[in-house]
Design an enzyme around this catalytic site. Structure first.
Site, PDB file in Angstrom:
ATOM      1  N   GLU A 202     -50.220 -36.859 -33.146  1.00 24.83           N
ATOM      2  CA  GLU A 202     -49.287 -35.993 -33.578  1.00 24.83           C
ATOM      3  C   GLU A 202     -48.864 -34.823 -32.724  1.00 24.83           C
ATOM      4  O   GLU A 202     -49.448 -34.551 -31.866  1.00 24.83           O
ATOM      5  CB  GLU A 202     -50.235 -35.285 -34.903  1.00 24.83           C
ATOM      6  CG  GLU A 202     -50.292 -36.274 -36.106  1.00 24.83           C
ATOM      7  CD  GLU A 202     -50.904 -35.754 -37.206  1.00 24.83           C
ATOM      8  OE1 GLU A 202     -51.077 -34.456 -37.362  1.00 24.83           O
ATOM      9  OE2 GLU A 202     -51.039 -36.531 -38.259  1.00 24.83           O
TER      10      GLU A 202
ATOM     11  N   CYS B  45     -46.382 -28.248 -29.560  1.00 23.16           N
ATOM     12  CA  CYS B  45     -47.751 -28.226 -29.593  1.00 23.16           C
ATOM     13  C   CYS B  45     -47.891 -29.808 -29.469  1.00 23.16           C
ATOM     14  O   CYS B  45     -48.011 -30.463 -30.239  1.00 23.16           O
ATOM     15  CB  CYS B  45     -48.486 -27.874 -31.085  1.00 23.16           C
ATOM     16  SG  CYS B  45     -50.367 -28.116 -30.970  1.00 23.16           S
TER      17      CYS B  45
ATOM     18  N   CYS C 153     -60.559 -36.817 -30.241  1.00 20.18           N
ATOM     19  CA  CYS C 153     -61.283 -36.026 -29.285  1.00 20.18           C
ATOM     20  C   CYS C 153     -62.669 -36.463 -29.215  1.00 20.18           C
ATOM     21  O   CYS C 153     -63.315 -36.755 -30.214  1.00 20.18           O
ATOM     22  CB  CYS C 153     -61.006 -34.531 -29.647  1.00 20.18           C
ATOM     23  SG  CYS C 153     -61.827 -33.380 -28.451  1.00 20.18           S
TER      24      CYS C 153
ATOM     25  N   CYS D 260     -66.309 -30.493 -32.469  1.00 18.00           N
ATOM     26  CA  CYS D 260     -66.153 -28.929 -33.041  1.00 18.00           C
ATOM     27  C   CYS D 260     -66.323 -29.038 -34.535  1.00 18.00           C
ATOM     28  O   CYS D 260     -65.438 -29.744 -35.118  1.00 18.00           O
ATOM     29  CB  CYS D 260     -65.011 -28.182 -32.701  1.00 18.00           C
ATOM     30  SG  CYS D 260     -64.942 -28.099 -30.749  1.00 18.00           S
TER      31      CYS D 260
ATOM     32  N   CYS E  30     -62.980 -28.602 -36.790  1.00 18.18           N
ATOM     33  CA  CYS E  30     -61.831 -29.054 -36.389  1.00 18.18           C
ATOM     34  C   CYS E  30     -61.679 -30.557 -36.816  1.00 18.18           C
ATOM     35  O   CYS E  30     -62.700 -31.180 -36.770  1.00 18.18           O
ATOM     36  CB  CYS E  30     -61.795 -29.383 -34.659  1.00 18.18           C
ATOM     37  SG  CYS E  30     -60.433 -30.203 -34.184  1.00 18.18           S
TER      38      CYS E  30
ATOM     39  N   GLY F 237     -56.900 -33.565 -28.729  1.00 18.81           N
ATOM     40  CA  GLY F 237     -57.852 -33.845 -27.755  1.00 18.81           C
ATOM     41  C   GLY F 237     -58.102 -32.699 -26.924  1.00 18.81           C
ATOM     42  O   GLY F 237     -57.834 -31.588 -27.208  1.00 18.81           O
ATOM     43  N   GLU F 238     -58.975 -32.957 -25.651  1.00 15.43           N
ATOM     44  CA  GLU F 238     -59.366 -31.971 -24.787  1.00 15.43           C
ATOM     45  C   GLU F 238     -58.675 -32.160 -23.357  1.00 15.43           C
ATOM     46  O   GLU F 238     -59.007 -33.160 -22.786  1.00 15.43           O
ATOM     47  CB  GLU F 238     -60.867 -32.047 -24.860  1.00 15.43           C
ATOM     48  CG  GLU F 238     -61.358 -31.070 -23.589  1.00 15.43           C
ATOM     49  CD  GLU F 238     -60.881 -29.800 -23.510  1.00 15.43           C
ATOM     50  OE1 GLU F 238     -61.311 -28.818 -24.532  1.00 15.43           O
ATOM     51  OE2 GLU F 238     -60.264 -29.354 -22.458  1.00 15.43           O
TER      52      GLU F 238
ATOM     53  N   SER G  86     -55.097 -25.023 -23.584  1.00 12.83           N
ATOM     54  CA  SER G  86     -56.230 -24.687 -24.489  1.00 12.83           C
ATOM     55  C   SER G  86     -57.207 -25.628 -23.829  1.00 12.83           C
ATOM     56  O   SER G  86     -57.097 -26.879 -24.079  1.00 12.83           O
ATOM     57  CB  SER G  86     -55.794 -24.614 -26.064  1.00 12.83           C
ATOM     58  OG  SER G  86     -57.085 -24.307 -26.491  1.00 12.83           O
TER      59      SER G  86
ATOM     60  N   SER H  49     -61.022 -21.628 -25.992  1.00 16.04           N
ATOM     61  CA  SER H  49     -61.589 -21.484 -27.412  1.00 16.04           C
ATOM     62  C   SER H  49     -62.833 -21.134 -27.624  1.00 16.04           C
ATOM     63  O   SER H  49     -63.974 -21.800 -27.293  1.00 16.04           O
ATOM     64  CB  SER H  49     -61.519 -23.079 -27.908  1.00 16.04           C
ATOM     65  OG  SER H  49     -60.176 -23.620 -28.020  1.00 16.04           O
TER      66      SER H  49
ATOM     67  N   HIS I 213     -64.641 -18.700 -29.908  1.00 20.19           N
ATOM     68  CA  HIS I 213     -64.972 -18.805 -31.336  1.00 20.19           C
ATOM     69  C   HIS I 213     -66.243 -18.236 -31.801  1.00 20.19           C
ATOM     70  O   HIS I 213     -66.726 -18.326 -32.952  1.00 20.19           O
ATOM     71  CB  HIS I 213     -64.823 -20.240 -31.845  1.00 20.19           C
ATOM     72  CG  HIS I 213     -63.382 -21.017 -31.678  1.00 20.19           C
ATOM     73  ND1 HIS I 213     -62.328 -20.420 -31.851  1.00 20.19           N
ATOM     74  CD2 HIS I 213     -63.129 -22.094 -31.364  1.00 20.19           C
ATOM     75  CE1 HIS I 213     -61.163 -21.113 -31.667  1.00 20.19           C
ATOM     76  NE2 HIS I 213     -61.873 -22.166 -31.145  1.00 20.19           N
TER      77      HIS I 213
ATOM     78  N   ASN J 275     -57.820 -23.049 -40.426  1.00 19.38           N
ATOM     79  CA  ASN J 275     -56.821 -23.729 -41.217  1.00 19.38           C
ATOM     80  C   ASN J 275     -57.651 -24.817 -41.838  1.00 19.38           C
ATOM     81  O   ASN J 275     -58.384 -25.682 -41.424  1.00 19.38           O
ATOM     82  CB  ASN J 275     -55.904 -24.679 -40.287  1.00 19.38           C
ATOM     83  CG  ASN J 275     -54.993 -23.680 -39.466  1.00 19.38           C
ATOM     84  OD1 ASN J 275     -54.199 -22.989 -40.301  1.00 19.38           O
ATOM     85  ND2 ASN J 275     -54.705 -23.697 -38.285  1.00 19.38           N
TER      86      ASN J 275
ATOM     87  N   CYS K  62     -52.921 -26.144 -36.105  1.00 19.64           N
ATOM     88  CA  CYS K  62     -54.285 -26.585 -35.403  1.00 19.64           C
ATOM     89  C   CYS K  62     -55.360 -26.984 -35.852  1.00 19.64           C
ATOM     90  O   CYS K  62     -55.636 -26.418 -36.911  1.00 19.64           O
ATOM     91  CB  CYS K  62     -54.411 -24.996 -34.594  1.00 19.64           C
ATOM     92  SG  CYS K  62     -53.397 -24.844 -32.955  1.00 19.64           S
TER      93      CYS K  62
HETATM   94  N1  SAH Z   1     -59.356 -29.202 -27.451  1.00 12.66           N
HETATM   95  C1  SAH Z   1     -58.888 -27.900 -27.149  1.00 12.66           C
HETATM   96  C2  SAH Z   1     -57.293 -27.933 -27.347  1.00 12.66           C
HETATM   97  C3  SAH Z   1     -57.074 -28.648 -28.910  1.00 12.66           C
HETATM   98  S1  SAH Z   1     -57.474 -27.386 -30.156  1.00 12.66           S
HETATM   99  C4  SAH Z   1     -59.588 -26.883 -27.581  1.00 12.66           C
HETATM  100  O1  SAH Z   1     -60.402 -27.011 -28.341  1.00 12.66           O
HETATM  101  O2  SAH Z   1     -59.261 -25.671 -26.949  1.00 12.66           O
HETATM  102  C5  SAH Z   1     -56.357 -26.261 -30.125  1.00 12.66           C
HETATM  103  C6  SAH Z   1     -56.773 -24.851 -31.034  1.00 12.66           C
HETATM  104  O3  SAH Z   1     -57.059 -25.057 -32.327  1.00 12.66           O
HETATM  105  C7  SAH Z   1     -58.419 -24.601 -30.461  1.00 12.66           C
HETATM  106  O4  SAH Z   1     -58.474 -23.334 -30.238  1.00 12.66           O
HETATM  107  C8  SAH Z   1     -59.247 -24.975 -31.616  1.00 12.66           C
HETATM  108  O5  SAH Z   1     -60.631 -24.338 -31.541  1.00 12.66           O
HETATM  109  C9  SAH Z   1     -58.393 -24.692 -32.664  1.00 12.66           C
HETATM  110  N2  SAH Z   1     -58.542 -25.241 -34.051  1.00 12.66           N
HETATM  111  C10 SAH Z   1     -59.324 -26.338 -34.082  1.00 12.66           C
HETATM  112  N3  SAH Z   1     -59.441 -26.616 -35.550  1.00 12.66           N
HETATM  113  C11 SAH Z   1     -58.951 -25.689 -36.246  1.00 12.66           C
HETATM  114  C12 SAH Z   1     -58.877 -25.036 -37.533  1.00 12.66           C
HETATM  115  N4  SAH Z   1     -59.192 -25.834 -38.548  1.00 12.66           N
HETATM  116  N5  SAH Z   1     -58.397 -23.860 -37.828  1.00 12.66           N
HETATM  117  C13 SAH Z   1     -57.835 -23.042 -36.940  1.00 12.66           C
HETATM  118  N6  SAH Z   1     -57.861 -23.346 -35.589  1.00 12.66           N
HETATM  119  C14 SAH Z   1     -58.735 -24.714 -35.310  1.00 12.66           C
HETATM  120 FE1  SF4 Z   2     -61.671 -31.350 -29.629  1.00  9.19          FE
HETATM  121 FE2  SF4 Z   2     -60.537 -29.079 -29.420  1.00  9.19          FE
HETATM  122 FE3  SF4 Z   2     -60.814 -30.197 -32.055  1.00  9.19          FE
HETATM  123 FE4  SF4 Z   2     -62.812 -29.264 -30.375  1.00  9.19          FE
HETATM  124  S1  SF4 Z   2     -61.273 -28.085 -31.401  1.00  9.19           S
HETATM  125  S2  SF4 Z   2     -62.868 -31.378 -31.493  1.00  9.19           S
HETATM  126  S3  SF4 Z   2     -62.264 -29.493 -28.257  1.00  9.19           S
HETATM  127  S4  SF4 Z   2     -59.648 -30.897 -30.372  1.00  9.19           S
END
Ligand code: SAH
Ligand code: SF4
Length: 402
Positions: A118, A131, A138, A142, A145, A198-199, A230, A252, A254, A329, A372
């Site tokens: 996406e 984005c 991934c 997390c 996520c 993805g990372e 990120s 990230s 958090h 989210n 995100c």
């Molecule tokens: N994998 C990388 C980049 C993709 S995620 C990373 O984790 O940084 C991009 C951002 O969205 C990250 O800061 C992640 O922690 C955040 N994110 C993931 N799930 C989310 C959610 N449900 N609500 C808000 N932010 C979220």
């Molecule tokens: Fe992967 Fe980023 Fe989601 Fe963590 S927040 S599972 S590193 S995409």
């Protein structure tokens, strides 16, 4: 790099642009300029011409958005036919396209192997941000996520990463009219954030190559300051972002203690908060004009107390930084709730009083689940829901169905 979660299947890593597309012809998208030169020499282009020809082809692909060699009017007719015989200019196909009531656009793209990723375009007053995704799924998990619950993972190729930008520019109608200089027009797509699926630091080489293409002044020509990568905190790779890409960095974070961060961002068990912050203090591009962004997802009752806010400013002391507060989210079945607006404001005030800008990210595209952490391929969702249905019918055997 091995997957942290043994359940996750890695299909391929650092795959080269898929030369199987187009009946054995090589896709030129995603290749570096010197790779294109070499490819042109391999089909008989005289060596002394190859650089110039590669530059011309490059401009057609990245400045004008052309996908058809016959339109490359500054090349001879026979040469265009030769190129078409050996090469293609491919983008991922659009499987679905959704437009939110706020103008946010979400694309579901198909990449080689039948996988889907996406991409989200977010228009704002002064910019338009794309984005983009770095992997299918991934490997990290997390807990807040949605992408992290997807089991199938493979790295995207440089072609597939750049291809996301090309698809968005196609859809936005952003290729300049003949004779117009693309760099002085108001850009609809002006910024890129590597915050999709993805990372990115587990796919470093392809991300670097793709971003170098996006920054090339004779092509898409985005400034490095308009690209933000990120990461969840892949410590050994962080310095390379500054050295080899030069784009902006977002982390990230958090959480403000290891116990909570271990639960939210499990990579913290490998590289904890102290190790992560030490790497950031040593970051090659750290300065007041190039602050690091810390992303902080606001989870009700988990990481959003006043004490957390105070701990946060203590932790990052001395690092030129901005704190991006992201209202969580929610997605179906998510184990957390979003913090209240009052709580987010109180948290932000503490951080702000300590001298750090702490903007709250406005949720966008909520009606199309474009935010995100909500990105996850449709095929995976369909598979999950079948598994869920199976689990309901037969709770002992259904839950693992893939
Ligand atoms: N994998 C990388 C980049 C993709 S995620 C990373 O984790 O940084 C991009 C951002 O969205 C990250 O800061 C992640 O922690 C955040 N994110 C993931 N799930 C989310 C959610 N449900 N609500 C808000 N932010 C979220
Ligand atoms: Fe992967 Fe980023 Fe989601 Fe963590 S927040 S599972 S590193 S995409």
């Amino acid at each position: 790099m091995t997957a942290l979660n043994p359940d996750i299947k890695i299909i391929s890593r650092n795959a080269h642009p898929d030369s199987s597309i187009g009946g054995g012809r090589t896709n030129l998208v995603g290749l570096t300029r010197s790779d294109i030169s070499a490819a042109l020499i391999a089909i008989g282009t005289p060596e002394r011409q190859a650089r110039m020809r590669a530059g011309q082809v490059w401009q057609w692909i990245y400045q004008k958005g052309v996908i058809d060699f016959s339109l490359m009017s500054n090349l001879g007719k026979d040469y265009r036919a030769l190129l078409a015989e050996h090469f293609t200019i491919e983008r991922p196909g659009i499987v679905a396209r959704q437009v939110s009531s706020d103008g946010t656009r979400k694309y579901l793209l198909k990449v080689a192997g039948g996988h889907e990723v996406e991409v989200v375009y977010i228009p704002e007053k002064d910019r338009g941000t794309l984005c983009i995704s770095s992997q299918v799924g991934c490997t990290l998990t997390c807990s807040f996520c949605h992408t992290g619950t997807q089991k199938l993972v493979r790295n995207l190729t440089a072609a597939e990463i750049v291809g996301q930008i090309l698809v968005a520019r196609d859809d936005l109608g952003e290729w300049p009219a003949p004779g117009r200089n693309p760099n002085i027009e108001t850009r609809l797509l002006s910024n890129i954030v590597l915050m999709g699926m993805g990372e990115p630091l587990y796919n470093f080489a392809n991300i670097r190559d793709a971003m170098q293409i996006a920054m090339d002044p004779e092509g898409i020509s985005l400034s490095r300051r308009r690209i933000t990568l990120s990461t969840s905190g892949v410590v050994p790779e962080i310095g390379r972002v500054g050295d080899e890409i030069g784009c902006m960095l977002a982390i990230s974070l958090h959480a403000t203690d290891d116990e909570t961060r271990n639960r939210l961002v499990p990579i913290n068990k490998r590289w904890n908060i102290t190790t992560l912050l030490a790497a950031l203090r040593a970051y090659p591009r750290l300065s007041n004009s190039e602050r690091i962004t810390f992303e902080y997802v606001m989870l009700r009752g988990i990481n959003d107390s006043d004490e957390d806010a105070h701990r946060l400013v203590q932790l990052i002391k001395g690092i030129p930084a901005k704190i991006n507060l992201i209202p969580f989210n929610e997605w179906p079945g998510a184990p957390y709730r979003r913090s209240s607006n009052n709580r987010i404001r109180a948290f932000g005030d503490i951080v702000n009083r300590a001298g750090y800008p702490s903007p709250v990210r406005t949720p966008r595209g909520e009606d199309i689940m474009a935010a995100c952490g909500q990105l996850k391929s449709a095929t995976e969702r369909a598979r999950k829901s079948r598994a869920e249905i199976a689990a309901e019918i037969n709770p002992t055997t259904g839950a693992t169905g893939h």
